[in-house]
Each structure stands twice: as C-alpha cells, then as structure tokens.
Design a protein around this motif. Structure first.
Motif, PDB file in Angstrom:
ATOM      1  N   ILE A  30      48.767  -2.233 -22.824  1.00 18.60           N
ATOM      2  CA  ILE A  30      49.756  -3.248 -23.175  1.00 18.60           C
ATOM      3  C   ILE A  30      50.965  -2.547 -23.771  1.00 18.60           C
ATOM      4  O   ILE A  30      50.845  -1.808 -24.754  1.00 18.60           O
ATOM      5  CB  ILE A  30      49.189  -4.270 -24.178  1.00 18.60           C
ATOM      6  CG1 ILE A  30      47.984  -4.995 -23.569  1.00 18.60           C
ATOM      7  CG2 ILE A  30      50.263  -5.277 -24.573  1.00 18.60           C
ATOM      8  CD1 ILE A  30      47.344  -6.000 -24.499  1.00 18.60           C
ATOM      9  N   LYS A  31      52.124  -2.788 -23.170  1.00 16.76           N
ATOM     10  CA  LYS A  31      53.366  -2.208 -23.668  1.00 16.76           C
ATOM     11  C   LYS A  31      54.232  -3.328 -24.222  1.00 16.76           C
ATOM     12  O   LYS A  31      54.301  -4.418 -23.647  1.00 16.76           O
ATOM     13  CB  LYS A  31      54.106  -1.474 -22.553  1.00 16.76           C
ATOM     14  CG  LYS A  31      53.327  -0.323 -21.946  1.00 16.76           C
ATOM     15  CD  LYS A  31      54.157   0.435 -20.911  1.00 16.76           C
ATOM     16  CE  LYS A  31      54.472  -0.424 -19.718  1.00 16.76           C
ATOM     17  NZ  LYS A  31      55.175   0.341 -18.643  1.00 16.76           N
ATOM     18  N   VAL A  32      54.896  -3.028 -25.318  1.00 18.55           N
ATOM     19  CA  VAL A  32      55.697  -4.046 -26.011  1.00 18.55           C
ATOM     20  C   VAL A  32      57.080  -3.496 -26.292  1.00 18.55           C
ATOM     21  O   VAL A  32      57.237  -2.363 -26.756  1.00 18.55           O
ATOM     22  CB  VAL A  32      55.032  -4.477 -27.343  1.00 18.55           C
ATOM     23  CG1 VAL A  32      55.897  -5.513 -28.055  1.00 18.55           C
ATOM     24  CG2 VAL A  32      53.636  -5.027 -27.098  1.00 18.55           C
ATOM     25  N   VAL A  33      58.094  -4.303 -26.011  1.00 17.10           N
ATOM     26  CA  VAL A  33      59.450  -3.993 -26.424  1.00 17.10           C
ATOM     27  C   VAL A  33      60.074  -5.296 -26.919  1.00 17.10           C
ATOM     28  O   VAL A  33      59.865  -6.359 -26.335  1.00 17.10           O
ATOM     29  CB  VAL A  33      60.286  -3.392 -25.262  1.00 17.10           C
ATOM     30  CG1 VAL A  33      60.395  -4.356 -24.091  1.00 17.10           C
ATOM     31  CG2 VAL A  33      61.676  -3.006 -25.746  1.00 17.10           C
ATOM     32  N   ALA A  34      60.811  -5.209 -28.013  1.00 13.91           N
ATOM     33  CA  ALA A  34      61.433  -6.391 -28.599  1.00 13.91           C
ATOM     34  C   ALA A  34      62.852  -6.052 -29.018  1.00 13.91           C
ATOM     35  O   ALA A  34      63.178  -4.895 -29.316  1.00 13.91           O
ATOM     36  CB  ALA A  34      60.628  -6.882 -29.798  1.00 13.91           C
ATOM     37  N   VAL A  35      63.695  -7.068 -29.016  1.00 23.44           N
ATOM     38  CA  VAL A  35      65.084  -6.927 -29.455  1.00 23.44           C
ATOM     39  C   VAL A  35      65.276  -7.832 -30.662  1.00 23.44           C
ATOM     40  O   VAL A  35      64.996  -9.029 -30.604  1.00 23.44           O
ATOM     41  CB  VAL A  35      66.065  -7.308 -28.334  1.00 23.44           C
ATOM     42  CG1 VAL A  35      67.501  -7.201 -28.836  1.00 23.44           C
ATOM     43  CG2 VAL A  35      65.858  -6.402 -27.122  1.00 23.44           C
ATOM     44  N   SER A  36      65.736  -7.238 -31.769  1.00 25.42           N
ATOM     45  CA  SER A  36      65.902  -7.987 -33.010  1.00 25.42           C
ATOM     46  C   SER A  36      67.173  -8.813 -32.983  1.00 25.42           C
ATOM     47  O   SER A  36      67.979  -8.730 -32.064  1.00 25.42           O
ATOM     48  CB  SER A  36      65.934  -7.021 -34.202  1.00 25.42           C
ATOM     49  OG  SER A  36      67.121  -6.237 -34.158  1.00 25.42           O
ATOM     50  N   MET A  37      67.348  -9.599 -34.016  1.00 27.27           N
ATOM     51  CA  MET A  37      68.563 -10.397 -34.141  1.00 27.27           C
ATOM     52  C   MET A  37      69.797  -9.518 -34.261  1.00 27.27           C
ATOM     53  O   MET A  37      70.913  -9.947 -33.945  1.00 27.27           O
ATOM     54  CB  MET A  37      68.452 -11.315 -35.359  1.00 27.27           C
ATOM     55  CG  MET A  37      67.420 -12.420 -35.197  1.00 27.27           C
ATOM     56  SD  MET A  37      67.867 -13.542 -33.841  1.00 27.27           S
ATOM     57  CE  MET A  37      66.514 -14.713 -33.929  1.00 27.27           C
ATOM     58  N   ASN A  38      69.604  -8.289 -34.716  1.00 30.43           N
ATOM     59  CA  ASN A  38      70.711  -7.325 -34.817  1.00 30.43           C
ATOM     60  C   ASN A  38      70.855  -6.489 -33.556  1.00 30.43           C
ATOM     61  O   ASN A  38      71.563  -5.474 -33.569  1.00 30.43           O
ATOM     62  CB  ASN A  38      70.486  -6.410 -36.023  1.00 30.43           C
ATOM     63  CG  ASN A  38      70.487  -7.180 -37.333  1.00 30.43           C
ATOM     64  OD1 ASN A  38      71.221  -8.158 -37.490  1.00 30.43           O
ATOM     65  ND2 ASN A  38      69.644  -6.743 -38.271  1.00 30.43           N
ATOM     66  N   ASN A  39      70.155  -6.903 -32.474  1.00 31.11           N
ATOM     67  CA  ASN A  39      70.198  -6.216 -31.179  1.00 31.11           C
ATOM     68  C   ASN A  39      69.696  -4.782 -31.258  1.00 31.11           C
ATOM     69  O   ASN A  39      70.205  -3.882 -30.593  1.00 31.11           O
ATOM     70  CB  ASN A  39      71.620  -6.245 -30.603  1.00 31.11           C
ATOM     71  CG  ASN A  39      72.060  -7.645 -30.254  1.00 31.11           C
ATOM     72  OD1 ASN A  39      71.287  -8.435 -29.711  1.00 31.11           O
ATOM     73  ND2 ASN A  39      73.304  -7.977 -30.590  1.00 31.11           N
ATOM     74  N   GLU A  40      68.701  -4.593 -32.108  1.00 35.01           N
ATOM     75  CA  GLU A  40      68.045  -3.294 -32.186  1.00 35.01           C
ATOM     76  C   GLU A  40      66.765  -3.320 -31.360  1.00 35.01           C
ATOM     77  O   GLU A  40      66.006  -4.290 -31.394  1.00 35.01           O
ATOM     78  CB  GLU A  40      67.720  -2.949 -33.644  1.00 35.01           C
ATOM     79  CG  GLU A  40      68.956  -2.765 -34.521  1.00 35.01           C
ATOM     80  CD  GLU A  40      68.578  -2.454 -35.965  1.00 35.01           C
ATOM     81  OE1 GLU A  40      67.357  -2.460 -36.261  1.00 35.01           O
ATOM     82  OE2 GLU A  40      69.494  -2.216 -36.772  1.00 35.01           O
ATOM     83  N   MET A  41      66.522  -2.221 -30.639  1.00 39.87           N
ATOM     84  CA  MET A  41      65.346  -2.124 -29.790  1.00 39.87           C
ATOM     85  C   MET A  41      64.153  -1.679 -30.613  1.00 39.87           C
ATOM     86  O   MET A  41      64.225  -0.709 -31.366  1.00 39.87           O
ATOM     87  CB  MET A  41      65.598  -1.134 -28.656  1.00 39.87           C
ATOM     88  CG  MET A  41      64.641  -1.248 -27.498  1.00 39.87           C
ATOM     89  SD  MET A  41      65.104  -2.556 -26.374  1.00 39.87           S
ATOM     90  CE  MET A  41      66.640  -1.902 -25.714  1.00 39.87           C
ATOM     91  N   MET A  42      63.026  -2.396 -30.478  1.00 43.28           N
ATOM     92  CA  MET A  42      61.800  -2.056 -31.192  1.00 43.28           C
ATOM     93  C   MET A  42      60.656  -1.926 -30.188  1.00 43.28           C
ATOM     94  O   MET A  42      60.419  -2.846 -29.401  1.00 43.28           O
ATOM     95  CB  MET A  42      61.472  -3.138 -32.225  1.00 43.28           C
ATOM     96  CG  MET A  42      62.514  -3.289 -33.324  1.00 43.28           C
ATOM     97  SD  MET A  42      62.110  -4.612 -34.500  1.00 43.28           S
ATOM     98  CE  MET A  42      62.378  -6.049 -33.482  1.00 43.28           C
ATOM     99  N   THR A  43      60.000  -0.789 -30.225  1.00 41.62           N
ATOM    100  CA  THR A  43      58.897  -0.544 -29.293  1.00 41.62           C
ATOM    101  C   THR A  43      57.568  -0.286 -29.994  1.00 41.62           C
ATOM    102  O   THR A  43      56.516  -0.343 -29.354  1.00 41.62           O
ATOM    103  CB  THR A  43      59.216   0.655 -28.396  1.00 41.62           C
ATOM    104  OG1 THR A  43      59.486   1.811 -29.204  1.00 41.62           O
ATOM    105  CG2 THR A  43      60.434   0.366 -27.526  1.00 41.62           C
ATOM    106  N   GLU A  44      57.612   0.005 -31.276  1.00 40.38           N
ATOM    107  CA  GLU A  44      56.388   0.324 -32.010  1.00 40.38           C
ATOM    108  C   GLU A  44      55.817  -0.938 -32.639  1.00 40.38           C
ATOM    109  O   GLU A  44      55.619  -1.032 -33.856  1.00 40.38           O
ATOM    110  CB  GLU A  44      56.669   1.379 -33.089  1.00 40.38           C
ATOM    111  CG  GLU A  44      57.232   2.677 -32.556  1.00 40.38           C
ATOM    112  CD  GLU A  44      56.282   3.368 -31.598  1.00 40.38           C
ATOM    113  OE1 GLU A  44      55.053   3.225 -31.775  1.00 40.38           O
ATOM    114  OE2 GLU A  44      56.752   4.043 -30.659  1.00 40.38           O
ATOM    115  N   LEU A  45      55.513  -1.923 -31.814  1.00 43.62           N
ATOM    116  CA  LEU A  45      54.988  -3.192 -32.285  1.00 43.62           C
ATOM    117  C   LEU A  45      53.694  -3.516 -31.557  1.00 43.62           C
ATOM    118  O   LEU A  45      53.465  -3.069 -30.429  1.00 43.62           O
ATOM    119  CB  LEU A  45      55.998  -4.325 -32.052  1.00 43.62           C
ATOM    120  CG  LEU A  45      57.348  -4.252 -32.792  1.00 43.62           C
ATOM    121  CD1 LEU A  45      58.240  -5.394 -32.320  1.00 43.62           C
ATOM    122  CD2 LEU A  45      57.143  -4.319 -34.296  1.00 43.62           C
TER     123      LEU A  45
END
Length: 316
Positions: free
Chosen positions: A2-17
C-alpha cells in the motif's frame, strides 16, 4: 503493498503516512495505491475506507468489464490496461471521493506507477487533485493501446506483401492470429469507449467534469482506436478472401491440367485395351507392321489432342 501520498492544505507533499492517518483536517486530498496487495491489506478497503461491499467484491474477483458505479460517498470505476496483443488484460480499479482517490490492481500497473512518479516529483502540487490523477492514469491506459495496434498493423502489412515468402497455409495461419489479436483489442477498447462516454454524459460527476475537455480527449482517442481496429479487421477479411481466391484458382488450374492429361490418355487407353484383348481372329495382330502403325496412331492422337488443347488455351 500500500502506497500513500497526500497533499496538505499548504500544498505540501506527504508520503510517510499510513492509511489510518489520512482523515486529518490538515490533508486537502490523498491518493492510496493498492499495488498487488496481500489479503490483510485488502481488508483496509472495508475496515478503513468503508467502501461498498459490491465494489470491494469487484476488486477481489477479476476480471470485470470496464464500468462505472455510483455509491453514496464515492464513485467506483474499472478500467482495463493492455501492453501487448499477446498478453491478457489487466484490471485497474478506482475509488474516487470528494477529496481522495484509491487505486487497486492485482498486478503491476505501468500507468499507475508513471503517474505516481510524476506526482511525487512535481513542484506544482497545488494543481493536482484526485480527478487529475484519474485523468492521467486513464490517459496512459488508452495511450498504451496504440503501440499494440501499430504492431498488429505492421504485421498485417508484412503479411499482405508476403515479405517472408511463406506458403499459403502459413500466411492464412498468421492472418487468423492477427485477426484474433484485433478481436481481443476490440473487446478491450469498446468497453473503455463506453466507460468514457458514461463519464462524459454523467450528471453525478460535476467535480470530475470540470476537466471535461480532458476526458473528452481520451474518448476521442478511443473512437480513433475503434475506427482503426475496424479498418484493420476489414483488411484481414479482404486478404483472407484474396488468398482463398488465389488458392481456389490454383486448385482449378491444377485440376484442369490433370483433366487435360487424362483426356489425352483416354483414347490411347482405349486402343491399348482393344489390342490387349485375347481374341484369336484379329488381323492386325498378324500383320508385320501392325505394332508400329498402332504406336504411330496413338502418338498422332496424343500430339493432336495436345496441340488442340494448347490452341484452345487450356494450358495458359
């Protein structure tokens, strides 16, 4: 996996979730990719995301027809990828919600991996969302149909020109293989075309259709593919009919030659049969020149009939 990528409200990329951290209010949208998941990882579809049981069942039991299903809080898509005419179709499943997209595939998906890498490496995370991810994956899936079709077209051209100087049986065998591959490709392209048509004419995908022109472009590609497949299938039919006509003509020609030869020998056989009978009173048998005269007459009849058939054009 399972791979996860998310974009925060500040448009920062997060992959370690992990999938359990995705419902934070700090996340604007996220993408979860189930890449060849294990049985334990598949349980997340139900226990973490709470997708509809029918959609989960379609994911687990492949191979489903490309389709679009609406549920209360998400939309479910099924698409088919195809890398080679000799390979089986691969299924890619999509769950699209108001701020997420979840992709699911039992085998490696080149299209999904390409889009994933592109998203991870982008410096413009603010322009991405779940709908754009869906568009790029579908676009890659459809684009990968073209090399397969071009490969079949090249094989068809070589077959038509008979560049390898193969026998008629080999040519027909290869022709039917190409025709079968075109049928397999057609069975993939047409359901995908219908899927894109449903997306474009849906009244429940308003956010998705904000990029309607992009999905319309994919639909245009599928229409082009359909026309090319049908055109090539017609060419295979024409080539098949031509080969069968040539084969029939050659068979008729051989039959005609054999018939002519048989016809020439019929009177000769008659003469030989008459003088082969064991009657006691046959004057020619006691004549000293009877044998040579009979041979002369037989040769005369044979050459005469041959010349006549030649003049009639039966040997052309």
């Amino acid at each position: 996996m399972i791979k996860v990528v998310a974009v925060s409200m500040n448009n920062e990329m997060m992959t370690e979730l992990s999938v359990h951290q995705l419902h934070s209010q700090e996340i604007r949208w996220f993408w979860v990719d189930f890449d060849r998941p294990t049985s334990e990882e598949m349980d997340a579809l139900e226990h973490v995301f709470h997708f509809h049981p029918l959609a989960i069942e379609d994911c687990i039991h492949k191979l489903q027809r490309p389709k679009l299903d609406y549920y209360d809080d998400h939309t479910f898509f099924i698409a088919h990828s195809l890398y080679s005419a000799n390979e089986e179709k691969e299924e890619i499943n999509f769950f699209v919600g108001f701020n997420y997209i979840v992709t699911f595939h039992h085998n490696e998906s080149k299209e999904t991996q390409e889009v994933w890498n592109r998203l991870i490496q982008t410096s413009e995370a603010h322009v991405w969302n779940q709908n754009l991810v869906l568009y790029h994956i579908l676009d890659k899936v459809v684009d990968n149909y073209f090399p397969t079709l071009y490969e079949l077209e090249d094989s068809l051209n070589n077959l038509e020109n008979n560049t390898l100087e193969e026998s008629m049986e080999k040519l027909l065998e290869r022709l039917f293989e190409i025709r079968h591959s075109l049928l397999k490709l057609r069975q993939t392209v047409i359901p995908m075309r219908d899927l894109l048509y449903r997306i474009l004419n849906s009244h429940r995908l308003d956010s998705l259709l904000e990029r309607k022109e992009y999905f319309s472009d994919i639909h245009d590609h599928l229409l082009k593919l359909t026309e090319m497949i049908e055109a090539n299938r017609e060419i295979t039919t024409d080539i098949r009919d031509s080969y069968l006509s040539i084969n029939s003509h050659q068979t008729n020609k051989v039959t005609k030659v054999l018939t002519v030869i048989t016809t020439i020998f019929m009177p000769l056989t008659l003469i030989a049969g008459i003088y082969g009978m064991n009657f006691e009173y046959m004057p020619e048998l006691t004549w000293s020149f009877g044998y040579f005269l009979t041979l002369f007459i037989m040769l005369l009849i044979g050459f005469g009939m041959f010349a006549w058939f030649k003049w009639k054009g039966w040997f052309d």
